[in-house]
Scaffold this motif. Structure first.
Motif, PDB file in Angstrom:
ATOM      1  N   UNK A 161      12.678   8.777  -7.898  1.00  0.00           N
ATOM      2  CA  UNK A 161      11.407   9.059  -7.229  1.00  0.00           C
ATOM      3  C   UNK A 161      10.359   8.032  -7.632  1.00  0.00           C
ATOM      4  N   UNK A 162      10.310   7.702  -8.929  1.00  0.00           N
ATOM      5  CA  UNK A 162       9.374   6.681  -9.410  1.00  0.00           C
ATOM      6  C   UNK A 162       9.689   5.332  -8.788  1.00  0.00           C
ATOM      7  N   UNK A 163      10.975   5.049  -8.618  1.00  0.00           N
ATOM      8  CA  UNK A 163      11.384   3.773  -8.025  1.00  0.00           C
ATOM      9  C   UNK A 163      10.905   3.666  -6.581  1.00  0.00           C
ATOM     10  N   UNK A 164      11.032   4.755  -5.824  1.00  0.00           N
ATOM     11  CA  UNK A 164      10.596   4.748  -4.427  1.00  0.00           C
ATOM     12  C   UNK A 164       9.088   4.600  -4.337  1.00  0.00           C
ATOM     13  N   UNK A 165       8.363   5.387  -5.123  1.00  0.00           N
ATOM     14  CA  UNK A 165       6.904   5.325  -5.083  1.00  0.00           C
ATOM     15  C   UNK A 165       6.411   3.975  -5.593  1.00  0.00           C
ATOM     16  N   UNK A 166       7.079   3.405  -6.601  1.00  0.00           N
ATOM     17  CA  UNK A 166       6.680   2.082  -7.097  1.00  0.00           C
ATOM     18  C   UNK A 166       6.832   1.027  -6.012  1.00  0.00           C
ATOM     19  N   UNK A 167       7.907   1.134  -5.243  1.00  0.00           N
ATOM     20  CA  UNK A 167       8.105   0.198  -4.132  1.00  0.00           C
ATOM     21  C   UNK A 167       6.981   0.343  -3.110  1.00  0.00           C
ATOM     22  N   UNK A 168       6.621   1.590  -2.803  1.00  0.00           N
ATOM     23  CA  UNK A 168       5.552   1.838  -1.831  1.00  0.00           C
ATOM     24  C   UNK A 168       4.226   1.292  -2.356  1.00  0.00           C
ATOM     25  N   UNK A 225      -3.273  17.406   1.294  1.00  0.00           N
ATOM     26  CA  UNK A 225      -1.892  16.909   1.266  1.00  0.00           C
ATOM     27  C   UNK A 225      -1.117  17.271   2.524  1.00  0.00           C
ATOM     28  N   UNK A 226      -0.483  16.282   3.088  1.00  0.00           N
ATOM     29  CA  UNK A 226       0.304  16.455   4.304  1.00  0.00           C
ATOM     30  C   UNK A 226       1.785  16.261   3.992  1.00  0.00           C
ATOM     31  N   UNK A 227       2.619  16.804   4.872  1.00  0.00           N
ATOM     32  CA  UNK A 227       4.057  16.617   4.746  1.00  0.00           C
ATOM     33  C   UNK A 227       4.448  15.320   5.445  1.00  0.00           C
ATOM     34  N   UNK A 228       4.908  14.366   4.673  1.00  0.00           N
ATOM     35  CA  UNK A 228       5.374  13.098   5.225  1.00  0.00           C
ATOM     36  C   UNK A 228       6.891  13.181   5.368  1.00  0.00           C
ATOM     37  N   UNK A 229       7.394  12.879   6.535  1.00  0.00           N
ATOM     38  CA  UNK A 229       8.841  12.804   6.682  1.00  0.00           C
ATOM     39  C   UNK A 229       9.211  11.623   7.566  1.00  0.00           C
ATOM     40  N   UNK A 230      10.339  11.052   7.279  1.00  0.00           N
ATOM     41  CA  UNK A 230      10.832   9.909   8.036  1.00  0.00           C
ATOM     42  C   UNK A 230      12.350   9.990   8.070  1.00  0.00           C
ATOM     43  N   UNK A 231      12.940   9.599   9.179  1.00  0.00           N
ATOM     44  CA  UNK A 231      14.387   9.688   9.358  1.00  0.00           C
ATOM     45  C   UNK A 231      14.999   8.295   9.407  1.00  0.00           C
ATOM     46  N   UNK A 255      13.205   3.751   1.364  1.00  0.00           N
ATOM     47  CA  UNK A 255      11.935   3.191   0.914  1.00  0.00           C
ATOM     48  C   UNK A 255      11.120   2.676   2.098  1.00  0.00           C
ATOM     49  N   UNK A 256      11.764   1.915   2.965  1.00  0.00           N
ATOM     50  CA  UNK A 256      11.057   1.300   4.091  1.00  0.00           C
ATOM     51  C   UNK A 256      10.565   2.349   5.078  1.00  0.00           C
ATOM     52  N   UNK A 257      11.381   3.355   5.339  1.00  0.00           N
ATOM     53  CA  UNK A 257      10.995   4.393   6.287  1.00  0.00           C
ATOM     54  C   UNK A 257       9.775   5.161   5.790  1.00  0.00           C
ATOM     55  N   UNK A 258       9.791   5.517   4.506  1.00  0.00           N
ATOM     56  CA  UNK A 258       8.643   6.245   3.968  1.00  0.00           C
ATOM     57  C   UNK A 258       7.404   5.370   3.934  1.00  0.00           C
ATOM     58  N   UNK A 259       7.582   4.100   3.574  1.00  0.00           N
ATOM     59  CA  UNK A 259       6.453   3.174   3.519  1.00  0.00           C
ATOM     60  C   UNK A 259       5.762   3.070   4.873  1.00  0.00           C
ATOM     61  N   UNK A 408      22.546  10.652   9.067  1.00  0.00           N
ATOM     62  CA  UNK A 408      21.088  10.570   9.039  1.00  0.00           C
ATOM     63  C   UNK A 408      20.508  11.237   7.805  1.00  0.00           C
ATOM     64  N   UNK A 409      19.318  10.777   7.420  1.00  0.00           N
ATOM     65  CA  UNK A 409      18.618  11.357   6.275  1.00  0.00           C
ATOM     66  C   UNK A 409      17.139  11.473   6.606  1.00  0.00           C
ATOM     67  N   UNK A 410      16.541  12.553   6.170  1.00  0.00           N
ATOM     68  CA  UNK A 410      15.100  12.739   6.338  1.00  0.00           C
ATOM     69  C   UNK A 410      14.454  12.781   4.966  1.00  0.00           C
ATOM     70  N   UNK A 411      13.578  11.826   4.701  1.00  0.00           N
ATOM     71  CA  UNK A 411      12.862  11.790   3.426  1.00  0.00           C
ATOM     72  C   UNK A 411      11.561  12.562   3.581  1.00  0.00           C
TER      73      UNK A 411
END
Length: 441
Positions: A161-168, A225-231, A255-259, A408-411
């Motif tokens: 999780x830290x890795x994903x947020x750090x990338x963002x 706070x909102x629910x962010x989701x990306x597929x 990472x890219x989808x959430x960003x 498929x995956x939904x983050x």
């Protein structure tokens, strides 16, 4: 194979230390024997430290070349192992060697620290999580490796999780300049905004003219706070091709989808009342100003001095083109020494961040319009971001797109980002450099 070897070796070495610990704790052990145990323990812990160091140096994508290094640590330790396993002949008990015993037990305690095992545990969990997403582990296998699930969604391990947020944070320029708020709950985080200033009394004070109570009012603006989701979608064929690091591909796509989702919400989302595009104040240049360079100077000087310490420019590529195209009377670029040099990414000594996320959002067409120059200037620490800890989840969507032969995956994450300021302050401006029919440089 490498991790199994390291874990096996650590387990063996620590078993040896525990044997030595039992002997050192025995009241019948003499000081002479304790000295022998201490020598053996120091050699064992030396190897443990070497193994731990190699485990610490393992990259997150797992090393494939450490076994040979570990096997070359030396044959001396094997001799120590044999020595520790041997039975010591009973000796006459003298006075209890308290200091020697404490010293030996201290060395053993340090050797039993599980620094390397913790590192391997993190790698195991990270690998298990990504392998589950790519379909190489089932849910029960993933659970056995420490992966947690919540109503069909898999919780992202803390380190990942830290890795994903750090990338963002690295890729979303607003995150780098904003004020972050990490909370454990999903409730909105209040940001206080001053609405009125204190009263000022100019007359000389006496008994009949006392200092009044300070009249200050504050308004709480809540982040929401909102629910962010990306597929994302990955072909099943790709997941079965061993020549590709499918786990790395899945992680990069997540990472890219959430960003993309988050950056859109922060910069341009029409439904976000605090997005940069909606909340930045449009700067009005002095009447009759058509020179682009003069417009930039006016904008720079409009920002209060108190806000200039953290001030910066945030522009899109079309704005960069406009800035680099400003020429002096001799036809030379004003903001560069020569046309062959790269844009220095500073303007009037303030940093310049060029990002496509600053492009204008076309609501009717539901797409970005990169043709319009977008120029923001100010103190972006007034942009506040709330991240709700522990809410990053990923939901596999295997059945939903099975007919496409894809996985498929939904983050999913809970967060918010808004530009927040009071009625008597303007921390961030927007400049339409082409307004008023400006055609000259």
């Amino acid at each position: 194979m490498n991790k199994k070897y390291l874990l096996k070796r650590l387990k063996s070495l620590k078993g040896m230390l525990r044997t030595a610990q039992q002997r050192a704790e025995d009241p019948a052990t003499t000081e002479e024997t304790l000295i022998e145990i201490e020598t053996q323990v120091e050699e064992i812990t030396a190897e443990i430290n070497e193994v731990n160091d190699m485990i610490e140096s393992l990259p997150d994508d797992e090393s494939t070349e450490v076994v040979d290094v570990v096997e070359d640590l030396g044959a001396a330790v094997e001799e120590v192992e044999d020595a520790v396993d041997e039975n010591i002949t009973e000796e006459e008990v003298v006075e209890e060697p308290t200091q020697a015993r404490s010293r030996v037990l201290g060395i053993i305690g340090k050797g039993l620290e599980s620094r390397g095992e913790q590192k391997l545990g993190k790698l195991n969990k990270r690998s298990a999580f990504l392998r589950y997403l790519s379909g190489r582990l089932n849910q029960s296998q993933a659970r056995s490796l420490g992966i947690k699930f919540n109503n069909g969604k898999v919780l992202v391990p803390t380190e990942l999780s830290k890795e994903i947020i750090s990338y963002v944070q690295e890729e979303n320029p607003l995150r780098a300049a904003a004020t972050p708020h990490k909370t454990k709950g999903m409730q909105g985080f209040p940001v206080q905004v001053k609405k009125a200033d204190a009263n000022i009394v100019e007359e000389e004070r006496d008994d009949s003219n006392l200092i009044p109570f300070t009249d200050l009012e504050f308004d709480d603006v809540y982040l929401d706070p909102k629910e962010f989701d990306a597929i994302i979608k990955v072909t099943k064929k790709l997941t079965h091709m061993s020549d590709f690091d499918i786990e790395a591909i899945v992680l990069d796509e997540l990472k890219s989808a959430y960003l993309r989702k988050e950056a859109f919400w922060h910069f341009s989302a029409p439904t976000n009342p605090g997005s940069l595009a909606k909340k930045a104040v449009e700067f009005v240049v002095a009447e009759g100003t058509v020179n682009k360079y003069l417009k930039l100077i006016q904008l720079k000087n409009a920002l209060p001095t108190s806000m200039r310490a953290k001030a910066r420019w945030m522009i899109n590529r079309q704005a960069q083109t406009e800035l680099e195209s400003i020429l002096d009377n001799n036809g030379n670029p004003i903001l560069k020494d020569s046309g062959n040099e790269e844009f220095s990414h500073t303007l009037f000594t303030f940093p310049v961040i060029v990002t496509d996320y600053a492009d204008e959002w076309n609501v009717s067409g539901s797409k970005y319009d990169p043709s319009k120059p977008m120029i923001y200037f100010g103190d972006f620490s007034y942009f506040h971001i709330q991240d709700v800890l522990g809410t990053l989840e990923i939901e596999p969507l295997r059945e939903l797109i099975a007919r496409e032969n894809k996985v498929g995956f939904k983050i999913y994450h809970i967060s918010d980002g808004q530009l927040i300021y009071g009625p008597f302050e303007t921390p961030v401006y927007f400049l339409d450099i082409l307004a008023d029919g400006a055609v000259g440089g």
